[in-house]
Design a protein around this motif. Sequence first.
Motif, short mmCIF file in Angstrom:
data_model
loop_
_atom_site.label_atom_id
_atom_site.label_comp_id
_atom_site.label_asym_id
_atom_site.label_seq_id
_atom_site.Cartn_x
_atom_site.Cartn_y
_atom_site.Cartn_z
N ILE A 103 0.89 -1.17 0.00
CA ILE A 103 0.00 0.00 0.00
C ILE A 103 0.92 1.21 0.00
O ILE A 103 1.57 1.51 1.00
N LYS A 104 1.01 1.88 -1.15
CA LYS A 104 2.02 2.91 -1.36
C LYS A 104 1.83 4.11 -0.43
O LYS A 104 0.77 4.31 0.15
N MET A 105 2.90 4.88 -0.32
CA MET A 105 2.92 6.05 0.56
C MET A 105 1.70 6.94 0.29
O MET A 105 1.42 7.30 -0.84
N HIS A 106 0.97 7.24 1.35
CA HIS A 106 -0.25 8.03 1.21
C HIS A 106 -0.45 8.87 2.47
O HIS A 106 0.08 8.56 3.53
N PRO A 107 -1.24 9.94 2.37
CA PRO A 107 -1.38 10.86 3.50
C PRO A 107 -2.52 10.49 4.44
O PRO A 107 -3.47 9.82 4.06
N HIS A 108 -2.42 10.98 5.67
CA HIS A 108 -3.51 11.04 6.63
C HIS A 108 -3.49 12.43 7.25
O HIS A 108 -2.41 12.98 7.51
N VAL A 109 -4.65 12.98 7.48
CA VAL A 109 -4.77 14.30 8.10
C VAL A 109 -5.85 14.21 9.18
O VAL A 109 -6.98 13.81 8.90
N ASN A 110 -5.49 14.54 10.40
CA ASN A 110 -6.43 14.58 11.52
C ASN A 110 -7.15 13.25 11.75
O ASN A 110 -8.37 13.20 11.97
N ASP A 111 -6.38 12.16 11.68
CA ASP A 111 -6.84 10.83 12.05
C ASP A 111 -5.92 10.29 13.15
O ASP A 111 -4.73 10.58 13.15
N GLU A 112 -6.47 9.50 14.06
CA GLU A 112 -5.65 8.74 15.01
C GLU A 112 -5.94 7.27 14.75
O GLU A 112 -7.08 6.82 14.87
N ILE A 113 -4.91 6.51 14.36
CA ILE A 113 -5.09 5.19 13.77
C ILE A 113 -4.36 4.14 14.58
O ILE A 113 -3.15 4.23 14.80
N VAL A 114 -5.09 3.13 15.01
CA VAL A 114 -4.48 1.98 15.68
C VAL A 114 -4.43 0.82 14.69
O VAL A 114 -5.45 0.44 14.12
N SER A 115 -3.22 0.28 14.48
CA SER A 115 -3.05 -0.93 13.66
C SER A 115 -3.01 -2.12 14.60
O SER A 115 -2.06 -2.29 15.37
N TYR A 116 -4.06 -2.94 14.51
CA TYR A 116 -4.28 -4.06 15.43
C TYR A 116 -4.36 -5.32 14.58
O TYR A 116 -5.41 -5.71 14.10
N TYR B 223 2.41 10.89 6.44
CA TYR B 223 2.42 9.96 5.32
C TYR B 223 2.96 8.61 5.79
O TYR B 223 3.89 8.56 6.60
N HIS B 224 2.41 7.53 5.24
CA HIS B 224 2.98 6.22 5.56
C HIS B 224 2.76 5.24 4.42
O HIS B 224 1.90 5.43 3.55
N GLU B 225 3.55 4.16 4.43
CA GLU B 225 3.47 3.07 3.45
C GLU B 225 3.47 1.76 4.21
O GLU B 225 4.14 1.63 5.24
N GLU B 226 2.70 0.80 3.73
CA GLU B 226 2.65 -0.52 4.36
C GLU B 226 3.00 -1.60 3.33
O GLU B 226 2.34 -1.72 2.30
N LYS B 227 4.04 -2.36 3.62
CA LYS B 227 4.42 -3.52 2.80
C LYS B 227 3.92 -4.76 3.53
O LYS B 227 4.48 -5.16 4.55
N ILE B 228 2.87 -5.35 3.02
CA ILE B 228 2.21 -6.46 3.71
C ILE B 228 2.86 -7.78 3.31
O ILE B 228 2.96 -8.11 2.13
N LEU B 229 3.32 -8.49 4.31
CA LEU B 229 3.96 -9.80 4.11
C LEU B 229 2.96 -10.88 4.51
O LEU B 229 3.00 -11.40 5.62
N GLY B 230 2.05 -11.18 3.59
CA GLY B 230 0.96 -12.09 3.92
C GLY B 230 0.98 -13.40 3.16
O GLY B 230 -0.02 -14.10 3.11
N LYS B 231 2.14 -13.72 2.56
CA LYS B 231 2.21 -14.94 1.75
C LYS B 231 2.34 -16.18 2.63
O LYS B 231 1.63 -17.16 2.44
N GLU B 232 3.24 -16.14 3.61
CA GLU B 232 3.41 -17.30 4.49
C GLU B 232 2.27 -17.41 5.49
O GLU B 232 1.80 -18.51 5.79
N GLU B 233 1.83 -16.28 6.04
CA GLU B 233 0.70 -16.23 6.95
C GLU B 233 -0.17 -15.04 6.56
O GLU B 233 0.31 -13.92 6.55
N PRO B 234 -1.43 -15.26 6.19
CA PRO B 234 -2.29 -14.14 5.78
C PRO B 234 -2.33 -13.06 6.84
O PRO B 234 -2.33 -13.33 8.03
N LEU B 235 -2.34 -11.81 6.38
CA LEU B 235 -2.47 -10.70 7.31
C LEU B 235 -3.96 -10.42 7.54
O LEU B 235 -4.72 -10.22 6.60
N GLU B 236 -4.36 -10.45 8.81
CA GLU B 236 -5.74 -10.12 9.17
C GLU B 236 -5.71 -9.33 10.47
O GLU B 236 -4.95 -9.63 11.39
N GLY B 237 -6.54 -8.33 10.54
CA GLY B 237 -6.61 -7.52 11.75
C GLY B 237 -7.60 -6.38 11.58
O GLY B 237 -8.52 -6.47 10.78
#
Length: 245
Positions: free
Chosen positions: A50-63, A96-110
């Motif tokens: 998920i390529k580099m993209h902006p957030h403005v006035n959000d508070e985000i928990v990655s769980y 701004y942030h980018e996420e490289k998801i490594l879900g091939k060996e174990e699917p990413l879910e959350g």
Amino acid sequence: MIYKIKKEQFLGDGPIKILYPGLALPNSVDTGIGSIGRIDHPEFHGNTVIKMHPHVNDEIVSYFRSGISEHKDSEGYTENISKNRLMFMKAGKSFYHEEKILGKEEPLEGLQIFIRPGKKDLKPEVLFRDLEHVHSENQWRLLGAPNGGTEFRFSSRTWLYDTKLLEGSSIDFPQLENEGLTSVLYVFQGKITLNDSVPLIKKEAAIITDELSVIYAETDAELVLFVTDENSEIFKEGMYSGNKY
């Protein structure tokens, strides 16, 4: 009062399903509920970026509960996020942030949880929390709060808990700071019954106000509980967390 959110109320056809909890309420003029703006439930069965993209006035928990995401951001952090390591991004004025998801060996879910800030254009901040145990069995674990007790401090009056309730077990809601708060109980995995009358399965939720609630686990169940003070100050125009009407 209890309103049930059915899994059919999620939006999106791709690997990320989006829930605007306010849409479950009759005659709502807000897609969120208080400070709870949006809840995403991603499931990636493979590697992706998920390529580099902006957030403005959000508070985000990655769980995340399975899989790994390699996180990079405009604050200079490069970190892996997993079931043992959570992340809290306070976007504020610009982030701004980018996420490289490594879900091939174990699917990413959350879940990615978008909370509305207490004020507009706060200073960006990124925090990480290592979990000693992946699950908190049969007791509530405080993950985020507006005051003490956890590293993740929301700028709004918002609380975030989780638990893994084992099959055949019951649990009351945690003791809340004051009356008049609104809760959203989300079933991440499993099957429960709320107050002996409301069945909930994976990707279903209940909005609860002024109701003493008891949860019974029909199977092992992973639960996430959001609590918000709808009468407190919040900024409702965040890029992702804001009201979409």
